[in-house]
Motif scaffolding. Structure first.
Motif, short mmCIF file in Angstrom:
data_model
loop_
_atom_site.label_atom_id
_atom_site.label_comp_id
_atom_site.label_asym_id
_atom_site.label_seq_id
_atom_site.Cartn_x
_atom_site.Cartn_y
_atom_site.Cartn_z
N ALA A 85 -44.72 2.91 -59.48
CA ALA A 85 -45.69 2.22 -60.17
C ALA A 85 -47.16 4.12 -59.62
N ALA A 108 -45.62 -2.58 -55.48
CA ALA A 108 -46.42 -2.42 -56.69
C ALA A 108 -47.98 -2.10 -56.64
N LEU A 112 -51.17 -0.02 -58.22
CA LEU A 112 -51.32 -0.42 -59.44
C LEU A 112 -53.11 -0.76 -59.85
#
Length: 374
Positions: A85, A108, A112
């Protein structure tokens, strides 16, 4: 092995676009795994996403720009998904597809979300995933919905009023599914006789299964992944043959590799039924395109990847922008998107409401039983 070789060969036909002419491309990240227990699922998600991106690029890409798919392998390690990520953010992607596993997607997703980049997971069902923030979405149902549907099926279709649950405490998927199954089952008259635990590294389950046999449950709920679930069921059948097992959407026909014919008679949930005559025209065209080359379980995986990519494309079209913030707003307001796996309308958390398909393992493979909407 033959199937994996076929996947590798086909992958070669869909190599990512080069970085040449980067000003005319738009980057989308894909976090997947092709090692360990997720090897087959990750390979299928990679291939399915490539199919979808290739299809979109033939149609002109996103707002006239070709898609550059930035492929990031997590090596079946959640920390590698977090690092993937971070790499996606540095690569300047406008959105990320994946990861498939809940433990991976949670890590992840945190990265993000902080970067303000939308993420659309294909198979991560843990309820906490989309609660991490307004940038996190999925095309699959959540374990809250799935756990309730499986408990509903156990009580109303199997007439199983007593249950034993075997959970893997190492897996967020297993823990989340257990929690939601138990909640619905108990609140609708079911009796949980005992809850046992096992580890992914285990190979002998005799002690665990002796306790299961002592309770004589009407059903054993086993929310684990295909390999370990197959091994548990096979050993249980050798000790006691009349146990009915029930599992989640991580099960598929690949379990015959581990459980052999012992898994026959077991039930599990799935995201959609590609063979349903009631599916929409988009679904029928998609299935017809691939059914000559792939098995139904493989097409199921392709379908989820296809919907994630085209859901993103729909959001870009409606936003008329390639800015992550604008894409996020459009994803959040998705209503009536006609995907391969069904119609998608996002709720306020970024979760789609969708029916659950129930399958049963029989001698000729998985057989569709019914659709459940608790």
């Amino acid at each position: 092995m033959k199937m994996l070789v076929r996947i590798v060969v086909l992958m070669c036909l869909f190599l990512p676009l080069s970085a040449n002419g980067a000003d005319k491309t738009v980057s989308i990240g894909l976090i997947y795994g092709d090692g360990g227990r997720t090897a087959e699922g990750g390979s299928l998600s990679l291939l399915g996403t490539r199919f979808a991106v290739e299809d979109l690029n033939h149609r002109g890409g996103l707002l006239g720009r070709k898609i550059d798919l930035v492929e990031l392998n997590n090596n079946d390690n959640p920390l590698d998904s977090k690092q993937a990520a971070e790499k996606a953010v540095k690569a300047g992607v406008v959105a990320v597809i994946g990861p498939e596993s809940s433990s991976h997607a949670l890590l992840a997703g945190a990265v993000l979300q902080q970067a303000g980049i939308p993420m659309i997971s294909t198979f991560a069902t843990n309820p906490d995933l989309t609660l991490a923030g307004d940038c996190i979405f999925r095309v699959c149902f959540s374990d809250r919905l799935q756990g309730h549907a499986l408990a509903h099926f156990a009580l109303n279709d199997l007439k199983a009023t007593t249950a034993v649950i075997l959970t893997c405490p190492e897996e967020k998927y297993s823990l989340g599914l257990t929690e939601n199954f138990v909640f619905y089952y108990k609140n609708h008259g079911g009796d949980i006789l005992w809850e046992g635990e096992y580890l992914n590294s285990s190979t002998d389950f005799r002690e665990l299964l002796e306790k299961v046999a002592a309770y004589h449950p009407a059903v054993v709920f086993l929310p684990g992944y295909d390999r370990i679930s197959g091994l548990i069921i096979r050993q249980c059948r050798k000790m006691r043959g009349d146990v009915t097992f029930l599992g989640g959407d991580s099960w598929s026909d690949i379990m015959y590799k581990y459980g052999e014919d012992a898994i026959e008679g077991s039930y599990y949930s799935a995201q959609w039924n590609p063979e349903s005559e009631s599916e929409n025209e988009t679904s029928r065209e998609f299935v017809n395109r691939y059914k000559g080359s792939f098995q139904i379980r493989e097409i199921r995986s392709f379908g989820m990847s296809h919907d994630a990519v085209f859901l993103l494309a729909d959001a870009v079209r409606r936003a008329n922008s390639l800015e992550p913030a604008s894409i996020r707003k459009a994803l959040a307001t998705t209503k009536g998107f006609q995907g391969v796996t069904g119609t998608i309308t996002m709720d306020r958390n970024g979760d789609p409401s969708r029916p659950i398909s129930i399958f049963k393992f029989e001698k000729r493979g998985s057989v569709f039983i019914k659709t459940v909407t608790p």
